[in-house]
Design an enzyme around this catalytic site. Structure first.
Site, short mmCIF file in Angstrom:
data_model
loop_
_atom_site.label_atom_id
_atom_site.label_comp_id
_atom_site.label_asym_id
_atom_site.label_seq_id
_atom_site.Cartn_x
_atom_site.Cartn_y
_atom_site.Cartn_z
N THR A 56 0.80 -1.23 0.00
CA THR A 56 0.00 0.00 0.00
C THR A 56 0.84 1.29 0.00
OG1 THR A 56 -0.16 -0.15 2.41
CG2 THR A 56 -1.98 -1.09 1.14
N LYS A 84 -2.81 -2.77 -8.55
CA LYS A 84 -4.09 -3.20 -7.97
C LYS A 84 -5.09 -3.57 -9.06
CE LYS A 84 -5.29 -3.11 -4.14
NZ LYS A 84 -5.31 -4.20 -3.11
N ASP A 113 -9.76 2.96 -5.17
CA ASP A 113 -10.20 4.06 -6.06
C ASP A 113 -9.07 4.50 -7.01
OD1 ASP A 113 -8.80 4.96 -3.76
OD2 ASP A 113 -9.62 6.98 -3.95
N TYR A 143 1.08 1.85 -8.12
CA TYR A 143 0.18 1.21 -7.15
C TYR A 143 -1.17 0.91 -7.79
CZ TYR A 143 -3.16 0.91 -3.27
OH TYR A 143 -4.19 0.52 -2.43
N1 LIG Z 1 -5.07 2.46 2.93
C1 LIG Z 1 -5.81 3.05 2.00
O1 LIG Z 1 -5.97 4.28 1.96
C2 LIG Z 1 -6.53 2.22 0.96
C3 LIG Z 1 -7.30 2.87 -0.02
C4 LIG Z 1 -7.95 2.09 -0.97
C5 LIG Z 1 -7.83 0.71 -0.94
N2 LIG Z 1 -7.04 0.12 0.00
C6 LIG Z 1 -6.90 -1.34 -0.02
O2 LIG Z 1 -7.51 -1.83 1.15
C7 LIG Z 1 -6.83 -3.04 1.56
C8 LIG Z 1 -6.47 -2.93 3.03
O3 LIG Z 1 -5.61 -1.81 3.18
P1 LIG Z 1 -5.03 -1.39 4.61
O4 LIG Z 1 -5.15 0.09 4.70
O5 LIG Z 1 -5.61 -2.25 5.67
O6 LIG Z 1 -3.50 -1.75 4.38
P2 LIG Z 1 -2.27 -1.67 5.41
O7 LIG Z 1 -2.73 -1.13 6.72
O8 LIG Z 1 -1.17 -1.00 4.68
O9 LIG Z 1 -1.92 -3.20 5.61
C9 LIG Z 1 -1.43 -3.96 4.57
C10 LIG Z 1 -1.10 -5.34 5.09
O10 LIG Z 1 -0.56 -6.09 3.99
C11 LIG Z 1 0.53 -6.80 4.47
N3 LIG Z 1 1.54 -7.10 3.47
C12 LIG Z 1 2.21 -6.23 2.68
N4 LIG Z 1 3.13 -6.88 1.95
C13 LIG Z 1 3.04 -8.19 2.31
C14 LIG Z 1 3.73 -9.37 1.94
N5 LIG Z 1 4.72 -9.33 1.06
N6 LIG Z 1 3.38 -10.54 2.50
C15 LIG Z 1 2.39 -10.61 3.43
N7 LIG Z 1 1.70 -9.52 3.84
C16 LIG Z 1 2.03 -8.33 3.28
C17 LIG Z 1 1.16 -5.93 5.54
O11 LIG Z 1 1.94 -6.76 6.35
P3 LIG Z 1 3.11 -6.20 7.31
O12 LIG Z 1 2.36 -5.65 8.49
O13 LIG Z 1 3.90 -7.43 7.59
O14 LIG Z 1 3.85 -5.17 6.51
C18 LIG Z 1 -0.07 -5.35 6.21
O15 LIG Z 1 -0.51 -6.19 7.26
C19 LIG Z 1 -5.66 -3.21 0.59
O16 LIG Z 1 -6.04 -4.07 -0.44
C20 LIG Z 1 -5.47 -1.82 0.02
O17 LIG Z 1 -4.90 -1.87 -1.28
C21 LIG Z 1 -6.40 0.84 0.97
#
Ligand SMILES: NC(=O)c1ccc[n+]([C@@H]2O[C@H](COP(=O)([O-])OP(=O)(O)OC[C@H]3O[C@@H](n4cnc5c(N)ncnc54)[C@H](OP(=O)(O)O)[C@@H]3O)[C@@H](O)[C@H]2O)c1
Length: 291
Positions: A63, A130, A103, A126
């Site tokens: 992310t 996605k 988005d 990114y």
């Molecule tokens: N954050 C936003 O603003 C946003 C906006 C739109 C959509 N999304 C989507 O919503 C979903 C959830 O986002 P979030 O905000 O909860 O994300 P986040 O807080 O950044 O958490 C991402 C998680 O993915 C894990 N991860 C990353 N690389 C990895 C790898 N190589 N192997 C295993 N685990 C891995 C991380 O693990 P570690 O803790 O070990 O690093 C972390 O636990 C994602 O699909 C994201 O693309 C997010």
């Protein structure tokens, strides 16, 4: 109903772990590193097939939007190839999949909220990774639901709300971009929405199978508007000043307008996220109470 969520320490997985307490019929198992690493081919698949859940919620993702510009191979490996592997493993395990997307698959040239069938055109690595992940999921497993969300914050991990609270504690003024518009979304609300999907499925339905949905906070804001609301309710005298995107150059370009139309989700699952102001205030109050 046994649910496996990936990305255990991320905002969404932690929010799901909290909100699932309200759903006694759902047993949630959260997985993350070191049990599996999405950088390693086959690693997540092995864990999913071993766990044999009824549902997989794939919330793990790369992310770091700006960093992705400098390491596209890693972003594509995690967000695209590994998403396909997770989908194929869910299929092999006989599990339905809920896959989370963004988005940022849109270019921001629209003037009204994006519907699910609007043409995609990501501006950065990114978003491209996605979008490729969505395509991999659709190809690998027919029994999937893709949920695109936006501008996620929560009491957990790193996010805009926590950053603004930190800045407010140490600065008299803060400048925030006022010409990017989207839907600030609480990960706790998003978790409630995903649990609404599970509720339908628990009742024996298969709503959403093979479909893509938008689910984000209700109402449209700029980052500036969000920061101003946080400042107004944050108990500090920090001034929030609007600036333009051109005044705050970032490595990855962002869509100027990425509001999502969440109407299809509301129609199919009977759930709409609260107004962004309400959830932002609730998160701020909780974080203030916890510190
Ligand atoms: N954050 C936003 O603003 C946003 C906006 C739109 C959509 N999304 C989507 O919503 C979903 C959830 O986002 P979030 O905000 O909860 O994300 P986040 O807080 O950044 O958490 C991402 C998680 O993915 C894990 N991860 C990353 N690389 C990895 C790898 N190589 N192997 C295993 N685990 C891995 C991380 O693990 P570690 O803790 O070990 O690093 C972390 O636990 C994602 O699909 C994201 O693309 C997010």
């Amino acid at each position: 109903m046994r649910v496996l969520v990936t990305g255990r320490d991320g905002q969404l997985a932690r929010s799901l772990a909290e909100r699932v307490q309200r759903h006694p019929g759902v047993a949630l198992q959260a997985m993350g590193r070191p049990e599996f690493d999405l950088l390693i081919a086959g690693s997540a698949a092995k864990a999913i097939i071993k766990a044999r859940p009824d549902i997989v919620i794939h919330a793990a993702a790369y992310t770091a939007v700006d960093q992705a510009e400098d390491e596209p191979e890693i972003a594509f490996r995690v967000n695209a190839a590994a998403a396909g592997e997770v989908a194929a493993a869910a299929r092999q395990a006989g599990a339905r999949l809920i896959h989370i997307s963004t988005d940022y698959v849109f270019d921001g040239a629209a003037a009204t909220p994006y519907r699910e069938d609007a043409p995609t055109n990501p501006l950065g690595v990114y978003g491209r990774s996605k979008l490729a992940g969505e395509e991999q999921v659709r190809a690998a497993h027919p029994d999937h639901v893709i949920v695109r969300t936006a501008w996620v914050y929560s009491p957990f991990g790193r996010n805009f709300v926590k950053t603004m609270m930190g800045l407010a504690a140490s600065r008299d003024s803060v400048q925030v971009v006022a010409d990017q518009h989207g839907n600030p979304s609480s990960a706790l609300d998003l978790a409630d929405g995903l649990l609404a999907i599970l509720g339908k499925w628990q009742a024996g339905g298969s709503e959403g199978r093979g479909r893509t949905y938008h689910l984000a906070g209700t109402g449209i804001a700029s980052w500036f508007a969000l920061a101003r609301l946080l400042a107004e309710h944050g108990g500090t005298a920090t001034r929030v000043e609007p600036i333009a995107t051109t005044d705050w150059p970032t490595r990855a370009p962002r869509p100027a307008y990425s509001a999502l139309d969440s109407g299809r989700f509301a129609a199919d699952f009977g759930f709409r996220m609260p107004a962004w102001q309400e959830s932002a205030r609730a998160t701020l109050a909780r974080l203030r109470a916890e510190t």
